[in-house]
Design an enzyme around this catalytic site. Structure first.
Site, PDB file in Angstrom:
ATOM      1  N   CYS A 183       0.810  -1.155  -0.041  1.00 12.72           N
ATOM      2  CA  CYS A 183       0.016  -0.056   0.055  1.00 12.72           C
ATOM      3  C   CYS A 183       0.476   1.274   0.075  1.00 12.72           C
ATOM      4  O   CYS A 183       0.379   2.330  -0.556  1.00 12.72           O
ATOM      5  CB  CYS A 183      -0.900  -0.058   1.053  1.00 12.72           C
ATOM      6  N   LYS A 188      -6.698  -9.023  10.909  1.00 10.15           N
ATOM      7  CA  LYS A 188      -6.319  -7.367  10.834  1.00 10.15           C
ATOM      8  C   LYS A 188      -7.667  -6.734  10.269  1.00 10.15           C
ATOM      9  O   LYS A 188      -8.364  -7.398   9.474  1.00 10.15           O
ATOM     10  CB  LYS A 188      -5.474  -7.039   9.509  1.00 10.15           C
ATOM     11  N   LYS A 232      -5.062  -7.044  14.909  1.00  5.47           N
ATOM     12  CA  LYS A 232      -4.753  -5.506  14.737  1.00  5.47           C
ATOM     13  C   LYS A 232      -6.187  -4.801  14.314  1.00  5.47           C
ATOM     14  O   LYS A 232      -6.902  -5.676  13.370  1.00  5.47           O
ATOM     15  CB  LYS A 232      -3.799  -5.306  13.727  1.00  5.47           C
TER      16      LYS A 232
HETATM   17  C1  PBG Z   1      -1.581  -1.834   5.779  1.00  4.19           C
HETATM   18  C2  PBG Z   1      -1.126  -1.082   6.986  1.00  4.19           C
HETATM   19  C3  PBG Z   1      -1.929  -0.562   8.016  1.00  4.19           C
HETATM   20  C4  PBG Z   1      -1.246  -0.284   8.906  1.00  4.19           C
HETATM   21  C5  PBG Z   1      -0.093  -0.510   9.117  1.00  4.19           C
HETATM   22  N1  PBG Z   1       0.089  -1.515   7.716  1.00  4.19           N
HETATM   23  C6  PBG Z   1      -3.497  -0.151   7.877  1.00  4.19           C
HETATM   24  C7  PBG Z   1      -3.927   0.069   6.729  1.00  4.19           C
HETATM   25  O1  PBG Z   1      -3.591   1.202   5.935  1.00  4.19           O
HETATM   26  O2  PBG Z   1      -4.971  -0.443   6.251  1.00  4.19           O
HETATM   27  C8  PBG Z   1      -1.785   0.328  10.188  1.00  4.19           C
HETATM   28  C9  PBG Z   1      -0.892   0.695  11.459  1.00  4.19           C
HETATM   29  C10 PBG Z   1      -1.394   1.815  12.401  1.00  4.19           C
HETATM   30  O3  PBG Z   1      -2.557   2.323  12.241  1.00  4.19           O
HETATM   31  O4  PBG Z   1      -0.685   2.100  13.284  1.00  4.19           O
HETATM   32  N2  PBG Z   1      -0.845  -2.807   5.217  1.00  4.19           N
HETATM   33 ZN    ZN Z   2      -1.342  -2.589   3.042  1.00  9.11          ZN
END
Ligand code: PBG
Ligand code: ZN
Length: 328
Positions: free
Chosen positions: A121, A198, A251
């Protein structure tokens, strides 16, 4: 009648309370997230996360030393590339920002355990965690083409020195795909920490400011889990265990304490909880306003994760918590 059972007997002094304490946070439980950016001598504070910075690799190294000196065993690296594209080139390129940061940290602080977040991402031009059909504006990530990119990403991260690979994109089959790619490349001993359960959460908002990874259209609900589901988390972890995950993550953490508990009951693998950005920002905002006692709130929250069953906690409070643990 006077009560014969008097639980208060065991609460009469700090030492007695310490003796009967069931769960306690230790510095060994903590994992500190860091955001690597290209350039030099850069430390740019993330607006929505006071105390959290985007750091150039030289600064990441300084930070890694500080983290290690505080007794924190591990960091997790996220990267913000110079260029984003449809193939997430910055994620899997051997000269990618996380690869550079991992190599530099391992050279300077070899004993610090470096975890690489393995996702696309931050590197795709649309901000989704995987590969999209060209011209697709629905955000429905193509699962199996994404696995190919994740395999390349994981191998190049391991090659750069990452000790643990942490796939976070919630693609089906990503653990087995990455496991076989790592094995084939000679990294049989590199563990996988799977972001197994997640959720599609609004608590990720500040992280997306930090990682510059907000989806340009659509949302992540076709790959991240629905907040109403708990049994589905068990299904997810069962698949990841079968696929060869070494550790499992839940998470976010705060609104999902029941999930941490259930996952811990369902597995003998180490369980990690990600105390995410929005959870951090809320505490920081209230603390900066003088509305709460930051130290007590943070320590109570982190202890709560332990009580729920977390063996490891990824948290932006890690350095503060380590200092408070030292002083206590
Ligand atoms: C996506 C990713 C996210 C977080 C870490 N990697 C979530 C997202 O944007 O969907 C979130 C971590 C945080 O909020 O501290 N791979
Ligand atoms: Zn991601």
């Amino acid at each position: 009648m006077f009560p014969t059972h008097r639980p208060r007997r065991l609460r009469t002094s700090p030492q007695l309370r310490r003796m009967v304490r069931e769960n306690a946070l230790t510095t060994s439980d903590l994992i500190y997230p860091l955001f690597a950016v290209p350039g030099e001598a850069i430390a740019k504070e993330v607006k929505s996360m006071p105390g959290v910075y985007q750091l150039s690799v030289d600064k990441i190294v300084e930070e890694a030393k500080e983290v290690y000196d505080l007794g924190i065993p591990s960091i997790i690296l996220f990267g913000i590339p110079t260029d984003k594209d449809a193939d997430a080139t910055g994620a899997w390129h051997d000269c990618g920002i996380v690869q550079k940061a991992a190599t530099a940290v391992k050279e300077a602080v070899p004993d610090l355990v470096v975890i690489a977040d393995t996702c696309l991402c931050e590197y795709t031009n649309h901000g989704h965690c995987g590969y999209l059909e060209v011209g697709d504006l629905s955000g429905r990530v193509l699962n199996d083409p994404t696995l190919e990119l994740l395999k390349k990403t994981a191998v190049s991260q391991a090659k750069a020195g990452a000790d643990i690979i942490a796939p976070s994109g919630m693609m089906d089959g990503f653990v087995v795909a990455i496991r076989s790619a790592l094995d084939e490349a000679g990294y049989q001993d590199t563990p996988i920490l799977s972001y197994a359960a997640k959720y599609a959460s609004a608590y990720y908002g500040p992280f997306r400011d930090a990682a510059e990874s907000t989806p340009q259209f659509g949302d992540r609900r076709t790959y991240q889990m629905d907040p109403g589901n708990a049994r589905e988390a068990i299904k997810e972890i069962e698949l990841d265990i079968a696929e060869g995950a070494d550790m499992l993550m839940v998470k976010p953490a705060l609104a999902y304490m029941d999930v941490i508990y259930r996952v811990k009951e369902a597995t003998n693998l180490p369980v990690a909880a990600y105390n995410v950005s929005g959870e951090y920002s809320m505490v920081k905002a209230a603390a900066l306003n003088g509305w709460i006692d930051e130290e007590r709130v943070v320590m109570e929250t982190l202890t709560g994760f332990k009580r729920a069953g977390a063996d490891l906690i990824l948290t932006y409070h890690a350095k503060d918590a380590a200092r408070w643990l030292k002083d206590s």
